[in-house]
Write an enzyme that holds these catalytic residues in place. Structure first.
Site, PDB file in Angstrom:
ATOM      1  N   CYS A  58       0.828  -1.204   0.000  1.00 29.74           N
ATOM      2  CA  CYS A  58       0.000   0.000   0.000  1.00 29.74           C
ATOM      3  C   CYS A  58       0.863   1.255   0.000  1.00 29.74           C
ATOM      4  O   CYS A  58       1.814   1.382   0.780  1.00 29.74           O
ATOM      5  CB  CYS A  58      -0.925   0.009   1.214  1.00 29.74           C
ATOM      6  SG  CYS A  58      -2.027   1.446   1.281  1.00 29.74           S
ATOM      7  N   CYS A 362     -12.497 -12.939  19.435  1.00 29.67           N
ATOM      8  CA  CYS A 362     -11.684 -11.903  18.798  1.00 29.67           C
ATOM      9  C   CYS A 362     -10.558 -11.444  19.722  1.00 29.67           C
ATOM     10  O   CYS A 362      -9.866 -10.478  19.421  1.00 29.67           O
ATOM     11  CB  CYS A 362     -12.552 -10.712  18.386  1.00 29.67           C
ATOM     12  SG  CYS A 362     -13.427  -9.929  19.755  1.00 29.67           S
TER      13      CYS A 362
END
Length: 404
Positions: A58, A362
């Site tokens: 990126c 999570c």
């Protein structure tokens, strides 16, 4: 200037040298040099790079705070995330290797919170910079779904017209089957004429529902997400799996591991991400603390066909977990708690006759805590997989099966 050698990565993906000294965006074995501020070397200069170091895909990576592991080869990142889970378990005395890891592809994040900030010449919409309150535009973001990237010019326009120079506007955008679900917070109030203009603007750009400072402003058609054989319209801001890939991977894991069950409890059920797919195979009782989400689940089930019964209950499982006499009717209990884990509910499962638990988490830390309690009560950790929905970040999700 100090020179240090990175020994390992911490839970947040930072390199850790002796001291400890925390060095962002470094890898084990690397020799780095830089100024140390307290316990942090904020701007390291790599002297000896790791063989696992790559060029970040990126263009925004050097300054954006959204990702933390793009400088590492994918295989290294996957192995590190498995090690995070194994280390959390080991700290509780549980030695268990991860069976598999599932990584969501680039540009698959279907839900994101973006920040808008007015400038002298217009507006910036994106993520906050690394270790900064500055908003950074991310037009070439490698994690966001293309539909979210194409929405950014509209969010910039909304920021110019409805943002203040001193504050920030928060945009929570979700890609759904019918279009974008957009929730706007921190914007200036919109009067009747402005509301009409906003509705027209957003509809032209694929927004099917617009929520403005907590109030529904416009809805062209309800946003819908597929959950098994059902279509669900989630309430604005509801918890959802971050990527469709991640949702399907977890769904497949759960379906495979409730095989043969006639009755299943789905606790912390949300809008039905797992309840509704499971209903194709078994009767399901879904429990969720947020009434709006459980209502969306129930409506999705009523509108679907070919499913077993789904009963629903709005209940705070932290304060009022299902008790042993309530749990005894279920063959399998599925848990998908938030980051705090399911400590209170796990204690009731231990006291019950439940013999099989499928647990999604999570947080490796609270997952390990809950697994420790279950294993001490006679459960064994039979299956353990890692899900990397938050690619290139330090976040790790776990899918597991425990049985006794």
């Amino acid at each position: 200037m100090a020179e240090v050698t990175i020994e390992r990565l911490g839970y947040k993906g930072d390199g850790i040298a002796a001291g400890p000294i925390f060095v962002p965006r470094t890898l084990p074995g690397e020799v780095v040099k830089g100024e140390i501020d307290g316990q942090i070397m904020p701007k390291p200069v790599i002297q000896t790079p790791s063989d696992h170091r790559i060029k970040a895909p990126c263009s925004h990576y050097n300054s954006c705070g959204g990702c933390s592991l793009q400088h590492a080869h994918d295989d290294f990142a996957s192995n590190w995330k498995k090690e995070v889970v194994q280390s959390a378990l080991a700290s509780r005395g549980i030695e268990r290797a991860v069976d598999a890891i599932h990584t969501s592809p680039a540009q698959s994040r279907r839900r994101a919170k973006l920040t808008g900030k007015r400038t002298k010449s217009g507006a910036l919409v994106g993520f906050h910079g690394r270790a900064s309150h500055t908003v950074l535009a991310v037009p070439n973001c490698e994690i966001l779904h293309p539909d979210l990237l194409s929405l950014i010019p509209v969010l910039e326009q909304l920021t110019v017209e409805y943002g203040s120079r001193k504050g920030e506007v928060e945009f929570t955008a979700t890609v759904t089957n019918t279009g974008i679900d957009l929730d706007v917070a921190g914007a200036k109030p919109a009067g009747p004429q402005e509301q009409a203009a906003l509705a027209q603007l957003t509809v032209r750009h694929g927004v099917v529902r617009l929520t403005w400072n907590g109030e529904l402003l416009a809805m062209e058609t309800p946003p819908q997400l597929t959950m098994g054989k059902a279509a669900v319209s989630p309430p604005s801001g509801a918890f959802l799996q971050a990527t469709e890939h991640g949702q399907l991977a977890l769904e497949a894991f759960i379906i495979n591991n409730i095989a043969g069950a006639a009755k299943v409890a789905d606790l912390f059920a949300g809008c039905g991400t797992f309840s509704l797919p499971m209903a194709a195979h078994a009767a399901v009782h879904a429990v969720e603390g947020e009434a709006e989400m459980i209502d969306a689940l129930a409506k999705g089930w009523r509108m679907a066909s070919g499913l077993h019964s789904v009963t629903t209950e709005a209940r705070d499982l932290f304060r009022r977990p299902l008790m042993p006499d309530e749990l005894c009717k279920f063959d399998v209990v599925v848990l998908d708690p938030p980051r705090a884990g399911a400590e209170a509910q796990v204690q009731e499962i231990i006291e019950s006759e439940v013999r099989k638990v499928v647990m999604i988490s999570c947080s490796p830390v609270t997952f390990a805590r809950d697994v420790e309690a279950l294993t001490k009560a006679g459960f064994s950790l039979e299956k353990l997989e890692v899900l990397d929905q938050f690619r290139w970040s330090h976040h790790v999700e776990v899918a597991s099966v425990l049985a006794r």
